[in-house]
Design a protein around this motif. Structure first.
Motif, PDB file in Angstrom:
ATOM      1  N   VAL A  66       0.832  -1.202   0.000  1.00 32.52           N
ATOM      2  CA  VAL A  66       0.000   0.000   0.000  1.00 32.52           C
ATOM      3  C   VAL A  66       0.868   1.253   0.000  1.00 32.52           C
ATOM      4  CG1 VAL A  66      -1.717   1.331   1.291  1.00 32.52           C
ATOM      5  CG2 VAL A  66      -1.852  -1.185   1.235  1.00 32.52           C
ATOM      6  N   LEU A  67       0.609   2.144  -0.960  1.00 36.67           N
ATOM      7  CA  LEU A  67       1.157   3.502  -0.929  1.00 36.67           C
ATOM      8  C   LEU A  67       0.045   4.420  -0.456  1.00 36.67           C
ATOM      9  CD1 LEU A  67       3.262   5.721  -1.543  1.00 36.67           C
ATOM     10  CD2 LEU A  67       2.286   5.843  -3.855  1.00 36.67           C
ATOM     11  N   ALA A  68       0.258   5.085   0.669  1.00 34.23           N
ATOM     12  CA  ALA A  68      -0.716   6.047   1.181  1.00 34.23           C
ATOM     13  C   ALA A  68      -0.331   7.442   0.714  1.00 34.23           C
ATOM     14  CB  ALA A  68      -0.765   6.004   2.708  1.00 34.23           C
ATOM     15  N   LEU A  69      -1.303   8.161   0.171  1.00 33.18           N
ATOM     16  CA  LEU A  69      -1.102   9.544  -0.251  1.00 33.18           C
ATOM     17  C   LEU A  69      -1.954  10.450   0.627  1.00 33.18           C
ATOM     18  CD1 LEU A  69      -1.238   9.247  -4.160  1.00 33.18           C
ATOM     19  CD2 LEU A  69       0.762   9.111  -2.647  1.00 33.18           C
ATOM     20  N   CYS A  70      -1.352  11.514   1.139  1.00 31.89           N
ATOM     21  CA  CYS A  70      -2.052  12.487   1.976  1.00 31.89           C
ATOM     22  C   CYS A  70      -1.924  13.856   1.314  1.00 31.89           C
ATOM     23  CB  CYS A  70      -1.461  12.514   3.385  1.00 31.89           C
ATOM     24  SG  CYS A  70      -1.443  10.896   4.201  1.00 31.89           S
ATOM     25  N   PRO A  71      -2.851  14.183   0.389  1.00 35.94           N
ATOM     26  CA  PRO A  71      -2.705  15.392  -0.430  1.00 35.94           C
ATOM     27  C   PRO A  71      -3.282  16.649   0.187  1.00 35.94           C
ATOM     28  CG  PRO A  71      -4.563  14.128  -1.217  1.00 35.94           C
ATOM     29  CD  PRO A  71      -3.976  13.339  -0.074  1.00 35.94           C
ATOM     30  N   GLY A  72      -3.821  16.568   1.399  1.00 35.66           N
ATOM     31  CA  GLY A  72      -4.455  17.728   2.009  1.00 35.66           C
ATOM     32  C   GLY A  72      -3.520  18.500   2.916  1.00 35.66           C
ATOM     33  N   ALA A  73      -3.998  19.638   3.391  1.00 35.65           N
ATOM     34  CA  ALA A  73      -3.297  20.456   4.389  1.00 35.65           C
ATOM     35  C   ALA A  73      -4.288  21.507   4.875  1.00 35.65           C
ATOM     36  CB  ALA A  73      -2.044  21.106   3.812  1.00 35.65           C
ATOM     37  N   GLU A  74      -4.751  21.359   6.109  1.00 36.52           N
ATOM     38  CA  GLU A  74      -5.766  22.270   6.631  1.00 36.52           C
ATOM     39  C   GLU A  74      -5.256  23.704   6.718  1.00 36.52           C
ATOM     40  OE1 GLU A  74      -9.018  21.626   7.363  1.00 36.52           O
ATOM     41  OE2 GLU A  74      -8.602  19.701   6.409  1.00 36.52           O
ATOM     42  N   PHE A  75      -3.949  23.866   6.832  1.00 39.56           N
ATOM     43  CA  PHE A  75      -3.367  25.208   6.997  1.00 39.56           C
ATOM     44  C   PHE A  75      -3.692  26.113   5.821  1.00 39.56           C
ATOM     45  CE2 PHE A  75       0.216  28.126   6.226  1.00 39.56           C
ATOM     46  CZ  PHE A  75       0.233  28.821   7.422  1.00 39.56           C
ATOM     47  N   GLY A  76      -3.632  25.554   4.604  1.00 43.22           N
ATOM     48  CA  GLY A  76      -3.910  26.394   3.445  1.00 43.22           C
ATOM     49  C   GLY A  76      -3.343  25.832   2.158  1.00 43.22           C
ATOM     50  N   GLU A  77      -3.721  26.459   1.059  1.00 42.21           N
ATOM     51  CA  GLU A  77      -3.361  25.988  -0.270  1.00 42.21           C
ATOM     52  C   GLU A  77      -1.855  25.982  -0.500  1.00 42.21           C
ATOM     53  OE1 GLU A  77      -4.131  24.272  -3.816  1.00 42.21           O
ATOM     54  OE2 GLU A  77      -5.619  24.779  -2.274  1.00 42.21           O
ATOM     55  N   SER A  78      -1.126  26.845   0.179  1.00 43.84           N
ATOM     56  CA  SER A  78       0.310  26.947  -0.072  1.00 43.84           C
ATOM     57  C   SER A  78       1.075  25.690   0.337  1.00 43.84           C
ATOM     58  CB  SER A  78       0.883  28.162   0.673  1.00 43.84           C
ATOM     59  OG  SER A  78       0.805  27.972   2.074  1.00 43.84           O
ATOM     60  N   LYS A  79       0.461  24.828   1.147  1.00 46.20           N
ATOM     61  CA  LYS A  79       1.119  23.602   1.588  1.00 46.20           C
ATOM     62  C   LYS A  79       0.736  22.394   0.742  1.00 46.20           C
ATOM     63  CE  LYS A  79       1.460  22.885   6.085  1.00 46.20           C
ATOM     64  NZ  LYS A  79       1.169  22.842   7.540  1.00 46.20           N
ATOM     65  N   ARG A  80      -0.064  22.610  -0.307  1.00 46.22           N
ATOM     66  CA  ARG A  80      -0.577  21.490  -1.093  1.00 46.22           C
ATOM     67  C   ARG A  80       0.246  21.279  -2.367  1.00 46.22           C
ATOM     68  NH1 ARG A  80      -6.068  20.091   0.190  1.00 46.22           N
ATOM     69  NH2 ARG A  80      -6.951  21.482   1.762  1.00 46.22           N
ATOM     70  N   TRP A  81       0.802  20.105  -2.494  1.00 47.38           N
ATOM     71  CA  TRP A  81       1.456  19.692  -3.740  1.00 47.38           C
ATOM     72  C   TRP A  81       0.368  19.437  -4.774  1.00 47.38           C
ATOM     73  CZ3 TRP A  81       3.880  14.505  -5.376  1.00 47.38           C
ATOM     74  CH2 TRP A  81       4.983  14.711  -6.216  1.00 47.38           C
ATOM     75  N   PRO A  82       0.571  19.802  -6.050  1.00 47.33           N
ATOM     76  CA  PRO A  82      -0.503  19.663  -7.042  1.00 47.33           C
ATOM     77  C   PRO A  82      -1.004  18.230  -7.189  1.00 47.33           C
ATOM     78  CG  PRO A  82       1.225  21.100  -7.879  1.00 47.33           C
ATOM     79  CD  PRO A  82       1.748  20.498  -6.604  1.00 47.33           C
ATOM     80  N   ALA A  83      -2.314  18.108  -7.440  1.00 47.93           N
ATOM     81  CA  ALA A  83      -2.941  16.793  -7.576  1.00 47.93           C
ATOM     82  C   ALA A  83      -2.323  15.998  -8.720  1.00 47.93           C
ATOM     83  CB  ALA A  83      -4.446  16.955  -7.793  1.00 47.93           C
ATOM     84  N   GLU A  84      -1.955  16.678  -9.817  1.00 40.68           N
ATOM     85  CA  GLU A  84      -1.400  15.938 -10.956  1.00 40.68           C
ATOM     86  C   GLU A  84      -0.037  15.332 -10.618  1.00 40.68           C
ATOM     87  OE1 GLU A  84      -0.743  20.431 -11.884  1.00 40.68           O
ATOM     88  OE2 GLU A  84      -2.272  19.134 -10.934  1.00 40.68           O
ATOM     89  N   HIS A  85       0.696  15.965  -9.702  1.00 40.85           N
ATOM     90  CA  HIS A  85       1.975  15.385  -9.274  1.00 40.85           C
ATOM     91  C   HIS A  85       1.734  14.131  -8.426  1.00 40.85           C
ATOM     92  CE1 HIS A  85       3.647  18.781 -11.130  1.00 40.85           C
ATOM     93  NE2 HIS A  85       4.124  19.454 -10.089  1.00 40.85           N
TER      94      HIS A  85
END
Length: 344
Positions: A176-195
């Motif tokens: 299993v590869l777990a991906l955690c694409p969120g960040a409650e702090f804000g958009e600046s901490k989010r790596w793009p979904a396509e990546h």
């Protein structure tokens, strides 16, 4: 010795607070630690062996509600010899003061004179890490913190993990590869979904499956990652963001062979579960709140404008994340979890 901890309001901070609990137990093995914190934190605290019980604090973040605070204080009166406050707000000091707890320890914050009687002045140069600022409250002022620092470690019960696997129809026939694409702090901490989708594609082609984790706010991002995969690969990705409770997310994350995460609360959970972890940083810095584990690689560009600690990019380009391509993350994954399997 009964000690009341007034806990922080963020998932990652609560995980890192375990370093304080560990230090208290090292100094006083017989002490009993209770944590007053929002109800959402109970699944984290219940997985910390140092904590006797989690006490629900029903007042929302930033809300005064003096009557409720007094009622809680009355229920705690006479039960504790010390209170340790992790938030620096004035409001966080009210319950221990109203409860008459003899020793009330914390850093000097919002006009807490009188509310605390063991007030410390923070030297940020001496304690650059958040965990150092937590741990120092277990010792006398000016004491050297013993090294190596403890890493948070959350315990997992197999029975509850099996229940979570069954509830979501998940199997462990593939790593299993777990991906955690969120960040409650804000958009600046989010790596793009396509990546994230590209990383998922590479690992699925290697014989892995992908589970996505996060809050309800992250569900749409998770769907975007899944839909970014072509048919045939898409079926090996499951979007659990917003579907699991925090307790279930913790149990399921413990099944992961590797985790890729933004700087978020789930990043700290994954580290505390001892999962091989690739942490992606952009607007924030691992120099303050790094993932605490021996199996971590931090990937960041280190642009001149970062870390800025802004919730949204002040320049509007978010280059610290957008220009960080998938290849360095994939290479870090290969170093941490190099095995590929043949699926039969």
């Amino acid at each position: 010795m009964n000690i009341l901890i007034v806990g922080p309001s963020w998932v990652g901070d609560m995980v890192m607070a375990q370093t304080l609990f560990m230090c208290l137990k090292q100094r006083q093995p017989d002490c009993q630690i209770d944590v007053l914190a929002p109800e959402w934190s109970r699944p984290i605290l219940e997985r910390m062996p140092e904590v006797r019980q989690a006490l629900s604090f029903p007042v929302g973040h930033g809300v005064l509600d003096m009557a409720t605070r007094r009622n809680i204080a009355q229920s705690l009166r006479g039960k504790y010899q010390q209170a340790i406050l992790l938030p620096n707000s004035l409001k966080s000091a009210l319950v221990p003061f109203f409860a008459g707890i003899p020793k009330r320890t914390g850093w000097r914050g919002e006009m807490r004179f009188g509310l605390l009687n063991d007030m410390r002045k923070l030297d940020k140069q001496r304690y650059p890490l958040m965990i150092e600022r937590f741990m120092a409250l277990a010792y006398e002022p000016g004491a050297e913190l013993p090294k190596p620092y403890p890493n948070p470690s959350l315990r997992i019960v197999e029975e509850t993990r099996d229940v979570a696997l069954a509830r979501f129809g998940l199997s462990l026939d593939r790593p299993v590869l777990a991906l955690c694409p969120g960040a409650e702090f804000g958009e600046s901490k989010r790596w793009p979904a396509e990546h994230f989708a590209k990383v998922a594609e590479v690992k699925i082609r290697d014989g892995w499956q992908v589970w996505l984790f996060g809050s309800k706010n992250d569900h749409a991002v998770g769907e975007g990652i899944v839909q970014g995969l072509i048919p045939g690969l898409r079926e090996e990705a499951v979007n659990l963001a917003g579907e699991t409770s925090l307790a279930e997310a913790i149990d399921l994350l413990s099944c992961a062979e590797a985790v890729v995460s933004n700087d978020s609360g789930l990043m700290h959970v994954a580290a505390a579960l001892g999962r091989p972890l690739v942490s992606i940083y952009g607007s924030t810095s691992p120099a303050f709140t790094p993932p605490l584990s021996d199996q971590v690689e931090v990937v960041r560009l280190g642009l001149d404008c970062s870390p800025c600690f802004d919730r949204t990019c002040r320049f509007g380009h978010n280059n610290c994340m957008r220009e960080l391509k998938p290849r360095p993350v994939i290479e870090a994954l290969e170093r941490l979890a190099p095995q590929s399997i043949e699926v039969r």
